[in-house]
Design a protein around this motif. Sequence first.
Motif, mmCIF file in Angstrom:
data_model
loop_
_atom_site.group_PDB
_atom_site.id
_atom_site.type_symbol
_atom_site.label_atom_id
_atom_site.label_comp_id
_atom_site.label_asym_id
_atom_site.label_seq_id
_atom_site.Cartn_x
_atom_site.Cartn_y
_atom_site.Cartn_z
ATOM 1 N N VAL A 120 0.857 -1.184 0.000
ATOM 2 C CA VAL A 120 0.000 0.000 0.000
ATOM 3 C C VAL A 120 0.892 1.232 0.000
ATOM 4 O O VAL A 120 1.828 1.321 0.804
ATOM 5 C CB VAL A 120 -0.925 0.034 1.242
ATOM 6 N N ASP A 121 0.640 2.172 -0.903
ATOM 7 C CA ASP A 121 1.389 3.428 -0.921
ATOM 8 C C ASP A 121 0.909 4.300 0.237
ATOM 9 O O ASP A 121 -0.178 4.882 0.198
ATOM 10 C CB ASP A 121 1.189 4.141 -2.259
ATOM 11 N N LEU A 122 1.718 4.399 1.261
ATOM 12 C CA LEU A 122 1.305 5.100 2.482
ATOM 13 C C LEU A 122 1.255 6.608 2.308
ATOM 14 O O LEU A 122 0.717 7.319 3.162
ATOM 15 C CB LEU A 122 2.255 4.739 3.625
ATOM 16 N N THR A 123 1.804 7.134 1.192
ATOM 17 C CA THR A 123 1.766 8.584 0.995
ATOM 18 C C THR A 123 0.352 9.083 0.718
ATOM 19 O O THR A 123 0.114 10.294 0.739
ATOM 20 C CB THR A 123 2.698 9.009 -0.155
ATOM 21 N N ARG A 124 -0.590 8.187 0.494
ATOM 22 C CA ARG A 124 -1.978 8.621 0.289
ATOM 23 C C ARG A 124 -2.637 9.022 1.611
ATOM 24 O O ARG A 124 -3.733 9.561 1.617
ATOM 25 C CB ARG A 124 -2.782 7.508 -0.374
ATOM 26 N N TYR A 125 -1.951 8.725 2.731
ATOM 27 C CA TYR A 125 -2.484 9.069 4.048
ATOM 28 C C TYR A 125 -1.640 10.171 4.694
ATOM 29 O O TYR A 125 -0.525 10.462 4.249
ATOM 30 C CB TYR A 125 -2.499 7.839 4.959
ATOM 31 N N ASP A 126 -2.155 10.766 5.740
ATOM 32 C CA ASP A 126 -1.414 11.745 6.524
ATOM 33 C C ASP A 126 -0.335 11.011 7.307
ATOM 34 O O ASP A 126 -0.641 10.252 8.235
ATOM 35 C CB ASP A 126 -2.362 12.478 7.476
#
Length: 450
Positions: A310-316
């Motif tokens: 999961v690309d965590l940059t989509r979250y804060d």
Amino acid sequence: MHLAAFLNAGPQGTVGWRHPTASPAFLSAGHYAGIARTLEGAGFDLAFVPDSLAVPRSLGNSFDPAVQWGTGTPRMDPIPVVTIMAAATTHLGVAATSSTGYQEPYHVARTFGSLDHLTGGRAGWNVVTSFQHAEAQNFGQDRLPDRATRYERAEEFLEVTTRLWDSWSDDAVVGDKISGVFGRPDQVEAIDHRGTHFTVQGPLGVPRPPQGYPVIIQAGASPAGRDFAARWADVIFCSHESLDSAVDFYRDIKARVAARGRDPQQVRVLPAATTVVGADHAEAVAKHAAFADLVTPEAGLSRMAYHVNVDLTRYDLDGPLPSLDEVGVEGHYREIVEFAQREKLTIREIGRWYGARTEGDMVGSASEIADTMEQWLSAGAADGFMVQATHVPDAFEDFAAQVVPELRRRGLVRDEYVGTTLRENLGLSRPERGEWRHRAASTAAASAAS
């Protein structure tokens, strides 16, 4: 206690390449031959090389090496690497990863059957179903198939592969120069498999491996993965954030093995143990702190994003970790959730921890690390350990020189090898020809029950 070593065919771990004493020669044969000799000198059963069929873009779709080397990139093909390691040793088992998602059973059966012959019965195959969409995109797919489909393919893959290994009897080759009889044709048979995913005629072009089947390793932590391992695996590699979760996993997997009609004593469970050893506790903590200082938040987050797919940059990144429905490696995700809930950290803070984490809480003096290993063994959490190094070769050399003598003093690790094959050294029986029928039958029975 069984000991295996986990090492990449490339940079080690998240930032192992940055360590001041880390060898930069990870693209050379001598690098792996030297590590193999160290492991054999310490009596390790096995050296295990993982693999991935893509350069991950786990974090923000980036190819930045400073970020992506946190995922172990680059990775060489593990087969020639473990072949070099086997050639440098006499007793050390060697295992390589190969995906059921992007290989064919005939290729895998021939490769690992050949490796088992060339090493005198020291080969192992780590079975994976792949967990990165980036791998799918190198083989004509936009995304990985769903987990159920991947394991359905893997079940059939294992049936076909083991049938191919069994397509020769153990005494099919005669090699009588006087009579001119090379082999017994009635002891070699086609498998004529026609299934959902594969059509394979056989027989295999390689005689039955010395071990019957090379040692089969698996690391699935999801319910489907655990069931798959219970049917097919000889060695199960796992990773846990606490002793309690390790005990729960051990009990569950042994129960699943028994439910599939197999002897639980014929399956070895080896949790990950990332060790940092010092002359005393304070020195070990200081060594680990120095290593942790090398980990940038981006590198740690990249490793975490790679494992959960999961690309965590989509979250804060400065907020809490949200619940993720579809993840790559479920076992690692569970560890992350367990730690995050306990420590109440942000995603960025979790990434920093994840990049420098030491599985099994193995930071301390040789005596302290041996204490922890003995505790896990006594608690019913492990049959041994998959030792991971923060950097190579020094971390393996420290373990071999300091921890192994302490384990031997306690009678937990043998002083010398007892067998000639990997199965013998692991205390595992050799599968009889036709063993695939029993394991495939347990698969069919489980499918019917569900």
